[in-house]
Design a protein around this motif. Structure first.
Motif, PDB file in Angstrom:
ATOM      1  N   GLY A 122       0.689  -1.290  -0.054  1.00 47.44           N
ATOM      2  CA  GLY A 122       0.113  -0.238   0.117  1.00 47.44           C
ATOM      3  C   GLY A 122       0.765   1.248  -0.039  1.00 47.44           C
ATOM      4  N   ASP A 123       0.101   2.297  -0.229  1.00 52.91           N
ATOM      5  CA  ASP A 123       0.924   3.747  -0.166  1.00 52.91           C
ATOM      6  C   ASP A 123       1.304   4.006   1.183  1.00 52.91           C
ATOM      7  N   TRP A 124       2.465   4.745   1.037  1.00 50.67           N
ATOM      8  CA  TRP A 124       3.126   5.214   2.346  1.00 50.67           C
ATOM      9  C   TRP A 124       3.558   4.044   3.278  1.00 50.67           C
ATOM     10  N   ALA A 125       3.681   2.726   2.800  1.00 52.29           N
ATOM     11  CA  ALA A 125       3.926   1.796   3.822  1.00 52.29           C
ATOM     12  C   ALA A 125       5.198   1.916   4.484  1.00 52.29           C
ATOM     13  N   PHE A 126       6.193   2.722   4.416  1.00 49.05           N
ATOM     14  CA  PHE A 126       7.361   2.901   4.922  1.00 49.05           C
ATOM     15  C   PHE A 126       7.755   4.358   4.940  1.00 49.05           C
ATOM     16  N   ALA A 127       6.610   5.400   4.779  1.00 46.74           N
ATOM     17  CA  ALA A 127       6.898   6.637   4.780  1.00 46.74           C
ATOM     18  C   ALA A 127       7.233   7.113   6.272  1.00 46.74           C
ATOM     19  N   GLY A 128       8.260   8.056   6.337  1.00 44.83           N
ATOM     20  CA  GLY A 128       8.715   8.590   7.553  1.00 44.83           C
ATOM     21  C   GLY A 128       9.451   7.754   8.360  1.00 44.83           C
ATOM     22  N   CYS A 129       9.984   6.757   7.761  1.00 46.24           N
ATOM     23  CA  CYS A 129      11.174   5.904   8.506  1.00 46.24           C
ATOM     24  C   CYS A 129      12.555   6.635   8.242  1.00 46.24           C
ATOM     25  N   GLU A 130      12.904   7.387   9.256  1.00 47.40           N
ATOM     26  CA  GLU A 130      13.901   8.321   8.846  1.00 47.40           C
ATOM     27  C   GLU A 130      15.342   7.760   8.835  1.00 47.40           C
ATOM     28  N   GLN A 131      15.515   6.553   9.243  1.00 50.91           N
ATOM     29  CA  GLN A 131      16.697   5.797   9.240  1.00 50.91           C
ATOM     30  C   GLN A 131      16.976   4.513   8.371  1.00 50.91           C
ATOM     31  N   LEU A 132      15.694   4.516   7.933  1.00 48.35           N
ATOM     32  CA  LEU A 132      15.682   3.223   6.670  1.00 48.35           C
ATOM     33  C   LEU A 132      16.725   3.617   5.587  1.00 48.35           C
ATOM     34  N   SER A 134      18.060   0.705   3.940  1.00 47.20           N
ATOM     35  CA  SER A 134      18.360  -0.746   3.250  1.00 47.20           C
ATOM     36  C   SER A 134      16.731  -1.282   3.128  1.00 47.20           C
ATOM     37  N   LEU A 135      16.372  -1.288   1.719  1.00 46.39           N
ATOM     38  CA  LEU A 135      15.155  -1.913   1.201  1.00 46.39           C
ATOM     39  C   LEU A 135      15.095  -2.631   0.052  1.00 46.39           C
ATOM     40  N   THR A 136      14.834  -4.187   0.488  1.00 49.98           N
ATOM     41  CA  THR A 136      15.076  -5.043  -0.710  1.00 49.98           C
ATOM     42  C   THR A 136      14.039  -6.113  -0.674  1.00 49.98           C
ATOM     43  N   VAL A 137      13.908  -6.876  -1.836  1.00 45.13           N
ATOM     44  CA  VAL A 137      12.846  -7.743  -1.715  1.00 45.13           C
ATOM     45  C   VAL A 137      13.798  -9.023  -2.159  1.00 45.13           C
ATOM     46  N   ALA A 138      13.211 -10.149  -1.443  1.00 51.57           N
ATOM     47  CA  ALA A 138      13.805 -11.411  -1.602  1.00 51.57           C
ATOM     48  C   ALA A 138      13.802 -12.073  -3.244  1.00 51.57           C
ATOM     49  N   ALA A 139      14.671 -12.505  -3.611  1.00 51.43           N
ATOM     50  CA  ALA A 139      14.957 -13.204  -5.190  1.00 51.43           C
ATOM     51  C   ALA A 139      14.034 -14.035  -5.510  1.00 51.43           C
ATOM     52  N   GLY A 140      13.309 -14.023  -6.524  1.00 50.09           N
ATOM     53  CA  GLY A 140      12.374 -14.831  -7.137  1.00 50.09           C
ATOM     54  C   GLY A 140      10.718 -14.184  -6.753  1.00 50.09           C
ATOM     55  N   ASN A 141      10.755 -13.042  -6.394  1.00 50.36           N
ATOM     56  CA  ASN A 141       9.256 -12.401  -6.095  1.00 50.36           C
ATOM     57  C   ASN A 141       8.759 -12.449  -7.381  1.00 50.36           C
ATOM     58  N   PRO A 142       7.668 -12.628  -7.578  1.00 47.05           N
ATOM     59  CA  PRO A 142       6.671 -12.577  -8.995  1.00 47.05           C
ATOM     60  C   PRO A 142       6.212 -11.457  -9.454  1.00 47.05           C
ATOM     61  N   HIS A 145      10.863  -6.565  -7.741  1.00 46.41           N
ATOM     62  CA  HIS A 145      12.325  -6.858  -7.527  1.00 46.41           C
ATOM     63  C   HIS A 145      12.985  -5.597  -7.069  1.00 46.41           C
ATOM     64  N   SER A 146      14.210  -5.241  -6.354  1.00 43.98           N
ATOM     65  CA  SER A 146      14.730  -4.400  -5.799  1.00 43.98           C
ATOM     66  C   SER A 146      16.328  -4.197  -6.425  1.00 43.98           C
ATOM     67  N   GLN A 147      16.584  -3.000  -6.616  1.00 45.64           N
ATOM     68  CA  GLN A 147      17.846  -2.689  -7.046  1.00 45.64           C
ATOM     69  C   GLN A 147      17.772  -1.026  -6.745  1.00 45.64           C
ATOM     70  N   ASN A 148      19.355  -0.883  -6.179  1.00 51.17           N
ATOM     71  CA  ASN A 148      19.714   0.461  -5.583  1.00 51.17           C
ATOM     72  C   ASN A 148      18.690   0.830  -4.592  1.00 51.17           C
ATOM     73  N   ASN A 149      18.338  -0.197  -3.606  1.00 51.02           N
ATOM     74  CA  ASN A 149      17.376  -0.063  -2.465  1.00 51.02           C
ATOM     75  C   ASN A 149      16.197   0.808  -2.922  1.00 51.02           C
ATOM     76  N   CYS A 150      15.654   0.464  -3.974  1.00 48.36           N
ATOM     77  CA  CYS A 150      14.403   0.640  -4.621  1.00 48.36           C
ATOM     78  C   CYS A 150      13.504  -0.542  -4.856  1.00 48.36           C
ATOM     79  N   VAL A 160       7.876   1.596  -6.438  1.00 50.19           N
ATOM     80  CA  VAL A 160       6.854   1.993  -5.698  1.00 50.19           C
ATOM     81  C   VAL A 160       7.162   2.234  -4.164  1.00 50.19           C
ATOM     82  N   LEU A 161       8.435   1.879  -3.801  1.00 50.69           N
ATOM     83  CA  LEU A 161       8.884   1.980  -2.439  1.00 50.69           C
ATOM     84  C   LEU A 161      10.557   2.449  -2.334  1.00 50.69           C
ATOM     85  N   THR A 162      10.800   3.376  -1.706  1.00 47.48           N
ATOM     86  CA  THR A 162      12.259   3.643  -1.438  1.00 47.48           C
ATOM     87  C   THR A 162      12.708   3.876  -0.045  1.00 47.48           C
ATOM     88  N   CYS A 163      13.873   4.309   0.069  1.00 49.98           N
ATOM     89  CA  CYS A 163      14.517   4.690   1.611  1.00 49.98           C
ATOM     90  C   CYS A 163      15.365   5.851   1.150  1.00 49.98           C
TER      91      CYS A 163
END
Length: 250
Positions: A122-132, A134-142, A145-150, A160-163
């Protein structure tokens, strides 16, 4: 309700620890809402969902483990848990959904790896996480995917999500920046938007209080051709975008 924890603990100002019975299969809406001293909770392996605001404003929680049985984490479930440092998911996670604002304003959260089973965030799922950082997705997610902490929706090429340490990939894997993707990212000082981006949604960079530099890796004409929603950059200090052949005031 049998097998469920409902809002029995609302405004439980003195509660510090909870031992949840293994017979519990769901944690309902507001179950532990505003329990500021709650420091320790073990979620049983039979629980299948965590409801809206279930642990919202549990200021004492420092870590939480989501067992493999949990399928859904609903809106605002852990929002405002400002001492939460660690969120981990079981290796056999069946989690498919993280709701809007689910972990928003968890100010001390430093890193998250989302499970391979996840298909909806959902929107804003990790918004306001000031010290975040590292944000990744486990390999194989259908779906993602994650790249450069995106975190990127692979098929639609939507970011959709960043840190705070995210860098938008310039390899063509991102063509759209979703609403709230960078919202409330206080650690973001500068951002480079690749020429492959053709759409920026509402509130994509909203409340990035320290964002003072935006660059676009294309021409001013290409920047003007991007579909931009109203309020995509509300409440940020940056007032212009530097392109390859000049600057555009925003």
């Amino acid at each position: 309700a049998p097998g469920s924890i409902e809002a029995w603990f609302a405004s439980c100002t003195n509660l510090t620890q909870v031992q949840i019975s293994n017979a519990v299969t769901s944690i309902g809406d507001y179950a532990f809402y505003d329990c500021p001293l709650l420091q320790s909770v073990t979620i049983p392996s039979e629980v299948t969902y965590i409801g809206n605001y279930a642990f919202n404003s549990c200021f004492g929680l420092t870590d939480i483990h989501i067992p493999g049985s949990v399928v859904s984490i609903f809106d605002n479930a852990f929002s405002g848990c400002n001492s939460l440092v660690s969120v981990t998911f079981a290796e056999n996670s069946q989690l498919t959904k993280i709701g809007g604002y689910a972990f928003s304003n968890c100010e001390k959260l430093v890193g998250v790896e989302l499970p391979v089973s996840l298909i909806s965030v959902g929107d804003w799922a990790f918004a306001g996480c000031e010290q975040l950082t590292s944000l990744t997705v486990a390999a194989g997610n259908p779906v993602y995917h994650s790249q450069n902490n995106c975190v990127i929706e692979t098929q639609t090429k939507t970011l959709v999500l960043t840190c705070n340490s995210s860098v938008i990939p310039a390899d063509g894997s991102v063509s759209a920046i979703a609403g709230s993707a960078f919202a409330n990212c206080d650690g973001l000082v500068s951002v480079s938007i690749p020429v492959t981006v053709t759409r920026i949604d509402k509130a994509a960079f909203e409340y990035c209080d320290n964002l003072t530099s935006i660059s676009f890796q294309g021409t001013m004409e290409q920047w003007k051709g991007i579909s931009k929603a109203d309020a995509w950059h509300d409440n940020i200090p940056a007032t212009k975008v530097d392109c390859l052949d000049g600057s555009v005031i925003i």
